[in-house]
Design an enzyme around this catalytic site. Structure first.
Site, mmCIF file in Angstrom:
data_model
loop_
_atom_site.group_PDB
_atom_site.id
_atom_site.type_symbol
_atom_site.label_atom_id
_atom_site.label_comp_id
_atom_site.label_asym_id
_atom_site.label_seq_id
_atom_site.Cartn_x
_atom_site.Cartn_y
_atom_site.Cartn_z
ATOM 1 N N CYS A 175 28.927 -28.710 9.489
ATOM 2 C CA CYS A 175 29.590 -27.599 8.535
ATOM 3 C C CYS A 175 30.172 -28.650 7.510
ATOM 4 O O CYS A 175 31.566 -28.081 7.275
ATOM 5 C CB CYS A 175 30.410 -26.764 9.149
ATOM 6 S SG CYS A 175 29.628 -25.675 10.113
ATOM 7 N N CYS A 234 37.473 -25.431 11.764
ATOM 8 C CA CYS A 234 37.141 -25.997 12.986
ATOM 9 C C CYS A 234 37.684 -27.334 13.242
ATOM 10 O O CYS A 234 37.695 -28.133 12.376
ATOM 11 C CB CYS A 234 35.490 -26.139 12.919
ATOM 12 S SG CYS A 234 34.846 -26.881 14.485
ATOM 13 N N CYS A 284 32.201 -23.554 18.966
ATOM 14 C CA CYS A 284 31.513 -23.917 17.654
ATOM 15 C C CYS A 284 31.702 -22.224 17.011
ATOM 16 O O CYS A 284 30.869 -21.430 17.243
ATOM 17 C CB CYS A 284 30.089 -24.027 17.778
ATOM 18 S SG CYS A 284 29.132 -24.262 16.288
ATOM 19 N N ASP A 301 5.739 -19.216 4.234
ATOM 20 C CA ASP A 301 7.051 -19.688 4.849
ATOM 21 C C ASP A 301 6.932 -20.865 5.363
ATOM 22 O O ASP A 301 7.231 -20.916 6.810
ATOM 23 C CB ASP A 301 7.681 -18.498 5.514
ATOM 24 C CG ASP A 301 9.320 -19.089 5.914
ATOM 25 O OD1 ASP A 301 9.787 -19.882 5.375
ATOM 26 O OD2 ASP A 301 9.712 -18.033 7.011
ATOM 27 N N GLN A 336 14.737 -17.313 12.441
ATOM 28 C CA GLN A 336 15.636 -17.454 11.636
ATOM 29 C C GLN A 336 17.027 -17.357 11.924
ATOM 30 O O GLN A 336 17.290 -16.444 12.853
ATOM 31 C CB GLN A 336 15.666 -16.267 10.263
ATOM 32 C CG GLN A 336 14.245 -16.330 9.527
ATOM 33 C CD GLN A 336 14.255 -17.208 8.780
ATOM 34 O OE1 GLN A 336 15.133 -18.087 8.167
ATOM 35 N NE2 GLN A 336 13.000 -17.713 7.983
ATOM 36 N N CYS A 360 12.857 -23.080 2.626
ATOM 37 C CA CYS A 360 14.178 -23.683 3.415
ATOM 38 C C CYS A 360 14.403 -25.001 2.722
ATOM 39 O O CYS A 360 15.377 -25.580 3.465
ATOM 40 C CB CYS A 360 14.020 -23.530 4.858
ATOM 41 S SG CYS A 360 12.871 -24.605 5.671
ATOM 42 N N GLU A 397 -0.891 -19.657 11.987
ATOM 43 C CA GLU A 397 0.153 -20.525 12.583
ATOM 44 C C GLU A 397 -0.274 -21.671 13.634
ATOM 45 O O GLU A 397 -1.494 -21.521 14.050
ATOM 46 C CB GLU A 397 1.029 -19.328 13.578
ATOM 47 C CG GLU A 397 2.052 -19.952 14.295
ATOM 48 C CD GLU A 397 3.230 -20.738 13.548
ATOM 49 O OE1 GLU A 397 3.454 -21.819 14.031
ATOM 50 O OE2 GLU A 397 3.499 -20.449 12.426
#
Length: 380
Positions: free
Chosen positions: A83, A70, A158, A310, A213, A337, A265
């Site tokens: 990145c 990139c 991107c 999660d 996700q 995560c 939630e």
């Protein structure tokens, strides 16, 4: 002490920075390098026991170093800091992610009792995988947060976005300059969220999209893993799911005919989306899960046999209290995560010897970055 010094990059930190030793013995952390690199570095800041430096001149490249594909990738102002691991071969990235998982679980004391840590699930797509993104714009340029964390790194493409999202980006760029996108108040920029379900005319300014996700194929792998683990458990039990979102994993849980499923939630938008799916034997509640006073208002919660959660990056600070109140609980499936908060949360559960971390499955959701996600089983 000279600000410049030559050193070998001997390792990566838990945040993905290169680890180098100054000739005087002090450790410095550096962006944009890989183990095996030999380079000249310049000290940019100091702490008591460590410091930060930047790459000045690369004298010998690591065997695993590659050229970033990139043109926007970089580690200085104006370059995209997203990145940061695009400088390394993909298998080398996976190796260090697996190593990081093992190191942090060990430091947290979670590798005792023969816990199984499986090999990382590789991402089939190394680029072109990201099905959602958030751009920053001031109305004149559009991009991501620059490596200096203070300005916008202007982009015209991107590579990690899906084809549809790259097309949306191209169309958004054609709308510049745009007075409606100017930063408001004291903010440096406005935000534009995109995903696979919206077109360029549906993109709203400063309105966050519902969570999903970001890597579709890896999400399918996650759902298969969840289904497999839950399918082995007694279906006469009830399941409580925390941070259910709009039902990404709830769908898999509902297929298994458990006694009941309670999905909790905090976002009403997500709960409404979940309810529209009309999942079998699922009852959903919109509550602030982090507010312990709300737990008593949920019917049949104390009959839970399986806890599935999660949480966001912050983890679930009250997890030990929540688990302690569920007297019938026998199994916890924890998706994370954030390796740091995962270790903290799981350690708080397993600290009294009533619970044991049984299995950990790392998965690479975000190639070209230091980010790693975990799926785990905790048993009583």
């Amino acid at each position: 002490m000279s600000l410049e010094f030559e050193a070998n990059v001997r390792d990566l930190s838990h945040k993905g920075l290169g680890v180098v030793d100054h000739p005087n013995g002090k450790v410095y952390f550096v962006e944009g390098v890989w183990p095996g690199d030999i380079a000249v570095f310049k000290i940019i800041s100091e702490k008591k026991n460590f410091g930060f430096a930047k790459l000045v001149q690369l004298k010998k490249e690591s065997f695993f170093r590659v050229s970033a594909r990139c043109p926007h990738q970089g580690f200085e102002s104006g370059k995209c800091g997203g990145c940061s691991w695009m400088i390394a071969d993909y298998l080398a990235q996976v190796h260090y992610k697996q190593k990081r998982v093992m190191q942090q679980l060990s430091r947290a004391g979670l590798l005792d009792n023969n816990v199984v840590v499986n090999p990382m699930i590789h991402s089939e797509q190394k680029t072109g995988y990201r099905n959602r993104a958030q751009f920053k714009t001031d109305g004149s340029v559009l991009g991501y947060v620059s490596s200096d964390n203070q300005s916008i790194a202007k982009i015209n493409d991107c590579l990690i976005l899906t084809k549809k999202n790259r097309d949306t980006l191209t169309k958004l760029l054609k709308k510049l300059p745009n007075k409606k996108w100017k930063a408001i108040h004291k903010e440096n920029w406005s935000t534009l969220d995109i995903d696979e379900d919206i077109n360029v005319n549906q993109v709203l300014v400063n309105k966050r999209s519902s969570f999903q996700q970001a890597n579709y194929r890896q999400n399918q792998n996650m759902k298969r893993w969840v289904y497999e683990k839950l399918s082995k458990l007694d279906k006469k039990q009830s399941v409580t799911e925390l941070f259910s979102g709009s039902g990404n994993f709830t769908q898999e849980i509902s297929k298994l005919d458990f006694k009941s499923v309670i999905a909790l939630e905090g976002s009403k938008v997500c709960v409404d989306k979940l309810n529209k799916k009309s999942l079998k034997n699922v009852t959903s509640h919109c509550i602030d899960i982090n507010n312990e006073k709300r737990w008593s208002k949920i019917e049949n919660l104390d009959g839970t046999g399986i806890l599935f959660l999660d949480p966001p990056r912050e983890g679930f600070e009250q997890i030990d209290s929540f688990v302690a109140k569920q007297k019938s609980l026998s199994t916890i499936i924890y998706i994370s995560c954030n390796l740091d908060t995962f270790c903290k949360d799981v350690k708080s559960i397993c600290g009294n010897d009533k619970w044991k971390l049984s299995e950990v499955q790392p998965i690479d959701m975000f190639p070209q970055t230091p980010h790693v996600e975990l799926m785990s089983v905790i048993v009583k």
